[in-house]
Design a protein around this motif. Structure first.
Motif, PDB file in Angstrom:
ATOM      1  N   ALA A 153      13.726  80.476  14.759  1.00  0.00           N
ATOM      2  CA  ALA A 153      13.703  81.925  14.968  1.00  0.00           C
ATOM      3  C   ALA A 153      12.686  82.328  16.030  1.00  0.00           C
ATOM      4  CB  ALA A 153      13.401  82.637  13.652  1.00  0.00           C
ATOM      5  N   ALA A 154      11.550  81.618  16.087  1.00  0.00           N
ATOM      6  CA  ALA A 154      10.499  81.948  17.061  1.00  0.00           C
ATOM      7  C   ALA A 154      10.643  81.165  18.354  1.00  0.00           C
ATOM      8  CB  ALA A 154       9.126  81.668  16.447  1.00  0.00           C
ATOM      9  N   ASP A 155      11.608  80.253  18.408  1.00  0.00           N
ATOM     10  CA  ASP A 155      11.816  79.385  19.571  1.00  0.00           C
ATOM     11  C   ASP A 155      10.519  78.673  19.965  1.00  0.00           C
ATOM     12  OD1 ASP A 155      13.226  78.127  21.587  1.00  0.00           O
ATOM     13  OD2 ASP A 155      12.906  79.732  23.047  1.00  0.00           O
ATOM     14  N   LEU A 156       9.849  78.107  18.965  1.00  0.00           N
ATOM     15  CA  LEU A 156       8.601  77.385  19.212  1.00  0.00           C
ATOM     16  C   LEU A 156       8.913  75.990  19.740  1.00  0.00           C
ATOM     17  CD1 LEU A 156       6.577  78.409  16.046  1.00  0.00           C
ATOM     18  CD2 LEU A 156       6.053  79.027  18.410  1.00  0.00           C
ATOM     19  N   ARG A 157       8.231  75.621  20.837  1.00  0.00           N
ATOM     20  CA  ARG A 157       8.515  74.333  21.466  1.00  0.00           C
ATOM     21  C   ARG A 157       7.225  73.615  21.831  1.00  0.00           C
ATOM     22  NH1 ARG A 157      12.714  76.133  26.220  1.00  0.00           N
ATOM     23  NH2 ARG A 157      13.914  77.673  25.028  1.00  0.00           N
ATOM     24  N   ALA A 158       7.190  72.329  21.504  1.00  0.00           N
ATOM     25  CA  ALA A 158       6.082  71.491  21.953  1.00  0.00           C
ATOM     26  C   ALA A 158       6.112  71.398  23.470  1.00  0.00           C
ATOM     27  CB  ALA A 158       6.211  70.096  21.337  1.00  0.00           C
ATOM     28  N   GLY A 159       4.931  71.407  24.075  1.00  0.00           N
ATOM     29  CA  GLY A 159       4.841  71.317  25.521  1.00  0.00           C
ATOM     30  C   GLY A 159       4.897  72.653  26.226  1.00  0.00           C
ATOM     31  N   ARG A 160       5.301  73.699  25.514  1.00  0.00           N
ATOM     32  CA  ARG A 160       5.355  75.024  26.126  1.00  0.00           C
ATOM     33  C   ARG A 160       4.459  76.010  25.412  1.00  0.00           C
ATOM     34  NH1 ARG A 160      10.453  78.978  25.375  1.00  0.00           N
ATOM     35  NH2 ARG A 160       9.448  79.075  23.320  1.00  0.00           N
ATOM     36  N   ASP A 161       4.477  76.004  24.079  1.00  0.00           N
ATOM     37  CA  ASP A 161       3.787  77.047  23.331  1.00  0.00           C
ATOM     38  C   ASP A 161       2.351  76.657  22.990  1.00  0.00           C
ATOM     39  OD1 ASP A 161       5.600  79.331  22.863  1.00  0.00           O
ATOM     40  OD2 ASP A 161       6.899  77.767  22.039  1.00  0.00           O
ATOM     41  N   VAL A 162       1.507  77.699  22.878  1.00  0.00           N
ATOM     42  CA  VAL A 162       0.127  77.573  22.433  1.00  0.00           C
ATOM     43  C   VAL A 162      -0.080  78.592  21.312  1.00  0.00           C
ATOM     44  CG1 VAL A 162      -2.316  77.745  23.045  1.00  0.00           C
ATOM     45  CG2 VAL A 162      -0.658  76.865  24.722  1.00  0.00           C
ATOM     46  N   MET A 163      -0.416  78.104  20.117  1.00  0.00           N
ATOM     47  CA  MET A 163      -0.571  78.973  18.957  1.00  0.00           C
ATOM     48  C   MET A 163      -2.058  79.283  18.752  1.00  0.00           C
ATOM     49  SD  MET A 163       2.245  77.118  16.465  1.00  0.00           S
ATOM     50  CE  MET A 163       2.342  78.482  15.293  1.00  0.00           C
ATOM     51  N   VAL A 164      -2.377  80.561  18.566  1.00  0.00           N
ATOM     52  CA  VAL A 164      -3.763  81.008  18.408  1.00  0.00           C
ATOM     53  C   VAL A 164      -3.898  81.708  17.057  1.00  0.00           C
ATOM     54  CG1 VAL A 164      -5.589  82.494  19.325  1.00  0.00           C
ATOM     55  CG2 VAL A 164      -4.062  81.268  20.898  1.00  0.00           C
ATOM     56  N   SER A 165      -4.928  81.339  16.281  1.00  0.00           N
ATOM     57  CA  SER A 165      -5.054  81.902  14.936  1.00  0.00           C
ATOM     58  C   SER A 165      -6.508  81.973  14.490  1.00  0.00           C
ATOM     59  CB  SER A 165      -4.274  81.043  13.940  1.00  0.00           C
ATOM     60  OG  SER A 165      -4.463  81.496  12.608  1.00  0.00           O
ATOM     61  N   TRP A 166      -6.800  83.003  13.687  1.00  0.00           N
ATOM     62  CA  TRP A 166      -8.065  83.097  12.954  1.00  0.00           C
ATOM     63  C   TRP A 166      -7.799  83.224  11.452  1.00  0.00           C
ATOM     64  CZ3 TRP A 166      -8.013  87.381   9.954  1.00  0.00           C
ATOM     65  CH2 TRP A 166      -7.181  88.447  10.354  1.00  0.00           C
ATOM     66  N   LEU A 167      -6.566  83.050  11.027  1.00  0.00           N
ATOM     67  CA  LEU A 167      -6.158  83.332   9.653  1.00  0.00           C
ATOM     68  C   LEU A 167      -6.788  82.351   8.670  1.00  0.00           C
ATOM     69  CD1 LEU A 167      -2.386  83.917  10.413  1.00  0.00           C
ATOM     70  CD2 LEU A 167      -4.071  85.681   9.833  1.00  0.00           C
ATOM     71  N   PRO A 168      -7.089  82.800   7.445  1.00  0.00           N
ATOM     72  CA  PRO A 168      -7.662  81.887   6.447  1.00  0.00           C
ATOM     73  C   PRO A 168      -6.667  80.799   6.071  1.00  0.00           C
ATOM     74  CG  PRO A 168      -7.086  84.001   5.440  1.00  0.00           C
ATOM     75  CD  PRO A 168      -6.922  84.177   6.920  1.00  0.00           C
ATOM     76  N   LEU A 169      -7.171  79.582   5.948  1.00  0.00           N
ATOM     77  CA  LEU A 169      -6.295  78.453   5.646  1.00  0.00           C
ATOM     78  C   LEU A 169      -5.967  78.347   4.168  1.00  0.00           C
ATOM     79  CD1 LEU A 169      -7.729  75.785   8.096  1.00  0.00           C
ATOM     80  CD2 LEU A 169      -5.760  77.303   8.396  1.00  0.00           C
TER      81      LEU A 169
END
Length: 551
Positions: free
Chosen positions: A188-204
């Protein structure tokens, strides 16, 4: 065989990795190195008695510690439970008691402890709970590692639900559930290795942080940048600086963070947000004005007008249920308030209708692949599109079992449907959420959603972003009404308090057509929240009752 474990192994052959330590000492650890550390840790866990099917709890603050620790548990055949973390305001004796109850509920074999919580190791030992530190896991021998395969029906995560502290409850998420949801979210998000960079501060310890922004990139080989919630809360602009610095394409946060980001962006300089294509907004009710404010504030930094993706999700579905299609404009339903509140119908409002006679809700997109959504009336009958009722879910990522203090219990009915407890409707097959069944305020035959009242209250000058709550309230000798509690940095100024009280009362009455029986202006940090930051309405109602109780 577990497709999830196969993906973890495959991701370790790529070049992507995890950057942590921002803003002071950034360090990048490749997923290959995370996997090597995980193999070392799995050997230690096996030596300490962890066997396939055992539950292992993790209490650690740094993502660079959590990633190999969690993967080590999975490689050893166990399931992971991320423990809620104490805050500066947490009473140690209460936290210890609650944590021990949680460990009993999940039948934890041992606890993995990392910074800054090492001081809990002796306390756990006093209670007969085995513990191992992150440093001890790192000292294992990768060549001696066990690498156990698991079936799709075996547990991978025992995810604590929001608010489950004193009375903990965990959702049993299997390898099959986890992989199905990761696959559907990536599609749904069209997430792809080599293209996308995910940024987060969310609690694990929250599903969005653990599943969406650590487990997903770790098993799909996607570049990731993670900081802690404390980093974000001490300096909210850091979140968007990281997007700019690393070319972030994907991020996520609850609604209050977008409202806060809009404020800090007004004072920002030199950012480039043009790379951000997928900024998921979920985990709490979504305020359309907050989304629009964030998009407007980010425009001068190149933020795409379609960047925000409003979504619906819950731990019982592993994480995601529906995403608004990314790359398309925010879609908002403007409904006739009378039809919604009295007839339980989602009927479009007439053009030009006054603000007080309409209700607005973001459309949260179609269900993810493999998930069905059904809306039911109070008698359990399925409703046609536009009928407002309780949302029910069914699908491969929907879990089967809760673990609680009273033992295991099913999450689904005989036909596989999960009752979410959320009110909503379907519009063209897309999901719209109106609120929680248990939170609805009934006045004069109207079903009033507290989120509508809160949205109005948050627009009053002096009210902190994301810190307003509306709850049922029954004054002595009177009919049911509602109370509004808001936090303000001006709570110590009597004149400001009167101004805010009057402002909230007037704004709510004018827009909603109902007058609150009580408005309370509270100091910062007063409103009770879950460990993941959601407002706890039942606890807030008790708080407001105490404030008005006679001495």
């Amino acid at each position: 065989m577990s497709a999830f474990l196969d993906a973890l192994r495959a991701a370790a052959t790529g070049e992507a990795g995890l950057t942590t330590g921002e803003p002071h000492a950034p360090v990048r650890t490749s997923w290959a190195d995370v996997h090597r550390l995980a193999r070392a840790g799995a050997a230690v866990l096996a030596a300490r008695g962890v066997r396939p099917g055992d539950a292992v709890a993790v209490l650690a603050g740094a993502p660079v510690d959590v990633a190999p620790a969690a993967q080590a548990v999975w490689l050893a055949g166990g399931s992971v439970t991320m423990l809620h973390q104490p805050t500066a305001r947490t009473r140690p004796e209460h936290y210890a008691a609650e944590t021990l109850t949680t460990l009993r509920v999940i039948a934890a074999r041992l606890v993995v402890v990392g910074a800054p919580f090492e001081h809990f190791v002796p306390l756990l030992a006093e209670q007969g709970v085995p513990a191992v530190t992150v440093d001890e896991l790192r000292g294992g021998d990768p060549s001696a590692a066990v690498d156990v395969d698991r079936a799709p029906s075996d547990p991978a995560l025992l995810q604590l639900t929001s608010g489950s502290t004193a009375v903990p409850k965990a959702v049993r998420i299997t390898h099959g559930n986890l992989w199905a949801n990761i696959e559907s979210m990536c599609a749904a998000a069209d997430l792809r290795a080599g293209r996308d960079v995910m940024v987060s501060w969310l609690p694990l310890f929250h599903d969005m942080g653990m599943v969406g922004f650590l487990t997903l990139p770790m098993c799909r080989g996607i570049e990731s940048v993670c900081v802690t919630p404390a980093d974000f809360l001490s300096r909210p602009l850091l979140w968007l600086e990281l997007v700019s610095r690393y070319g972030g394409t994907c991020t996520a946060a609850p609604n209050f963070a977008y409202a806060l980001a809009a404020r800090v962006l007004a004072r920002a300089d030199g950012l480039d947000l043009s790379s951000l294509r997928f900024a998921l907004n979920g985990a709490e009710p979504i305020d359309v004005s907050a989304v629009q404010g964030f998009l407007a504030a980010g425009e001068r930094f190149g933020l795409p007008p379609t960047a925000v993706v409003c979504a619906y999700g819950m731990a019982e579905a592993t994480l995601g249920v529906s995403f608004h299609p990314w790359g398309t404009p925010l879609q908002v339903d403007v409904l006739d308030a009378v039809a919604l509140e009295t007839d339980r119908r989602a009927r479009p409002a007439d053009p030009g209708a006054p603000a007080g006679s309409v209700r607005t809700f973001p459309v949260l997109g179609p269900p993810l692949a493999g998930i069905e959504v059904q809306v039911r009336d109070p008698q359990g009958a399925a409703l046609a599109e536009g009928g407002v009722g309780v949302l029910h879910l069914r699908g491969d990522s929907v879990t089967e079992l809760y673990l609680s203090v009273d033992g295991p219990r099913p999450t689904r009915d005989a036909d596989g449907w999960l009752d979410t407890g959320d009110l909503g409707y379907l519009s063209g097959g897309r999901v719209v959420v109106c609120g929680r069944v248990k939170d609805v305020i009934i006045m004069g035959g109207r079903n009033i959603h507290p989120t509508d009242i809160e949205r109005v209250a948050l627009q009053v000058e002096g009210v902190r972003a994301g810190n307003a709550v509306a709850v049922r309230y029954v004054p002595a000798g009177r009919r049911e009404s509602f109370a509004v509690g808001v936090e303000s940095r001006e709570a110590g100024d009597p004149a400001a308090v009167r101004r805010i009280e009057d402002g909230v009362r007037s704004a709510v009455t004018a827009e909603m057509g109902v007058r609150p029986a009580l408005v309370a202006v509270l100091p910062v940090g007063t409103l009770p929240k879950t460990p993941s930051g959601k407002l706890q309405r039942s606890a807030a109602a008790a708080l407001l009752d105490r404030l008005t109780a006679p001495n």
